[in-house]
Write a protein that holds these residues in place. Sequence first.
Motif, PDB file in Angstrom:
ATOM      1  N   ARG A  82       0.834  -1.200   0.000  1.00  0.00           N
ATOM      2  CA  ARG A  82       0.000   0.000   0.000  1.00  0.00           C
ATOM      3  C   ARG A  82       0.870   1.251   0.000  1.00  0.00           C
ATOM      4  O   ARG A  82       2.023   1.219   0.464  1.00  0.00           O
ATOM      5  N   ASN A  83       0.317   2.335  -0.522  1.00  0.00           N
ATOM      6  CA  ASN A  83       1.032   3.603  -0.559  1.00  0.00           C
ATOM      7  C   ASN A  83       0.687   4.460   0.653  1.00  0.00           C
ATOM      8  O   ASN A  83      -0.483   4.576   1.027  1.00  0.00           O
ATOM      9  N   TYR A  84       1.720   5.065   1.249  1.00  0.00           N
ATOM     10  CA  TYR A  84       1.539   5.963   2.395  1.00  0.00           C
ATOM     11  C   TYR A  84       2.340   7.239   2.142  1.00  0.00           C
ATOM     12  O   TYR A  84       3.403   7.212   1.524  1.00  0.00           O
ATOM     13  N   ARG A  85       1.823   8.348   2.630  1.00  0.00           N
ATOM     14  CA  ARG A  85       2.427   9.659   2.392  1.00  0.00           C
ATOM     15  C   ARG A  85       3.574   9.945   3.355  1.00  0.00           C
ATOM     16  O   ARG A  85       3.583   9.506   4.496  1.00  0.00           O
ATOM     17  N   LEU A  86       4.521  10.733   2.851  1.00  0.00           N
ATOM     18  CA  LEU A  86       5.654  11.185   3.654  1.00  0.00           C
ATOM     19  C   LEU A  86       5.396  12.598   4.168  1.00  0.00           C
ATOM     20  O   LEU A  86       4.888  13.451   3.437  1.00  0.00           O
ATOM     21  N   ARG A  87       5.744  12.821   5.430  1.00  0.00           N
ATOM     22  CA  ARG A  87       5.661  14.173   6.005  1.00  0.00           C
ATOM     23  C   ARG A  87       6.950  14.486   6.749  1.00  0.00           C
ATOM     24  O   ARG A  87       7.456  13.659   7.524  1.00  0.00           O
ATOM     25  N   PHE A  88       7.485  15.667   6.488  1.00  0.00           N
ATOM     26  CA  PHE A  88       8.631  16.160   7.257  1.00  0.00           C
ATOM     27  C   PHE A  88       8.072  17.020   8.392  1.00  0.00           C
ATOM     28  O   PHE A  88       7.251  17.920   8.162  1.00  0.00           O
ATOM     29  N   VAL A  89       8.493  16.717   9.605  1.00  0.00           N
ATOM     30  CA  VAL A  89       7.912  17.365  10.784  1.00  0.00           C
ATOM     31  C   VAL A  89       8.995  18.020  11.629  1.00  0.00           C
ATOM     32  O   VAL A  89      10.189  17.749  11.455  1.00  0.00           O
ATOM     33  N   GLU A  90       8.554  18.856  12.539  1.00  0.00           N
ATOM     34  CA  GLU A  90       9.490  19.509  13.450  1.00  0.00           C
ATOM     35  C   GLU A  90       9.650  18.728  14.750  1.00  0.00           C
ATOM     36  O   GLU A  90      10.513  19.058  15.564  1.00  0.00           O
ATOM     37  N   ASP A  91       8.823  17.719  14.943  1.00  0.00           N
ATOM     38  CA  ASP A  91       8.893  16.901  16.160  1.00  0.00           C
ATOM     39  C   ASP A  91      10.274  16.271  16.302  1.00  0.00           C
ATOM     40  O   ASP A  91      10.924  15.933  15.311  1.00  0.00           O
ATOM     41  N   ASN A  92      10.682  16.083  17.516  1.00  0.00           N
ATOM     42  CA  ASN A  92      11.982  15.479  17.801  1.00  0.00           C
ATOM     43  C   ASN A  92      11.857  13.964  17.717  1.00  0.00           C
ATOM     44  O   ASN A  92      11.752  13.262  18.722  1.00  0.00           O
ATOM     45  N   ILE A  93      11.834  13.447  16.490  1.00  0.00           N
ATOM     46  CA  ILE A  93      11.742  12.002  16.293  1.00  0.00           C
ATOM     47  C   ILE A  93      13.053  11.481  15.730  1.00  0.00           C
ATOM     48  O   ILE A  93      13.811  12.207  15.085  1.00  0.00           O
ATOM     49  N   GLU A  94      13.305  10.194  15.971  1.00  0.00           N
ATOM     50  CA  GLU A  94      14.566   9.591  15.537  1.00  0.00           C
ATOM     51  C   GLU A  94      14.335   8.770  14.270  1.00  0.00           C
ATOM     52  O   GLU A  94      13.437   7.918  14.222  1.00  0.00           O
ATOM     53  N   GLY A  95      15.123   9.043  13.259  1.00  0.00           N
ATOM     54  CA  GLY A  95      15.033   8.279  12.026  1.00  0.00           C
ATOM     55  C   GLY A  95      13.701   8.453  11.330  1.00  0.00           C
ATOM     56  O   GLY A  95      13.078   9.511  11.383  1.00  0.00           O
TER      57      GLY A  95
END
Length: 226
Positions: A82-95
Amino acid sequence: MVVSGIDITIHKSARKTVSIFVERDGSVSARVPEKLEEEEIEEILKAKEYQIFKNLAEWTQLNQNAVEREYVNGQSFLYLGRNYRLRFVEDNIEGLQFIKNKFLINKEEKHRAKELFVKFYKNKLLTKIHPIIDQYKMQLGVEPKQIKIMELQNRWASCTSNGNVNFHWKCAMAPIDVLQYIVVHELAHLIHLNHTAEFWNEVDKILPNYESQMNWLKLNGAGMDL
């Protein structure tokens, strides 16, 4: 070797027949018996000229489904069919994180997006594939020596003569039933290294509808890229 204007890569091995393949990048290769001389190989390939051009035409048609992906907000990426969208966020997430049906990457790591996707696919495939292998190795009565997730260029998976089974990390993009077919295909090679009738009989015993999974790969393989 160039035959009818087509550059064909020759692979010799302990086999009895000649098989011709159009690889995922459009290159043509032939698996031939190691006892054949170059002149004999060329004669056989010339006789198979129609098949070669037919396979190349099919490859061209199927690769119309190729996707040029960019690492931008809203771009879709395959995961388990299935296809899922990419989002660039400001949250402090790893990888790269897969949360609520979205791929999330910290915007500061945009330059590493492809690297993070490859790592994600490798890790996910490793967890998904082992239970499938455990299931089907029992049915086939085989035991692979080593299982690796790696870059395999133009192949979805491979089985070595000493019993190691390797899977391309891109297999994580395929649906589970297609992944099951890829596993069964490679485990069956632990019994029959070549694509003989006996090999396909082993696959058919386990997955009677395997041709539908093969067709999914043919139709969608060109879109399984980064």
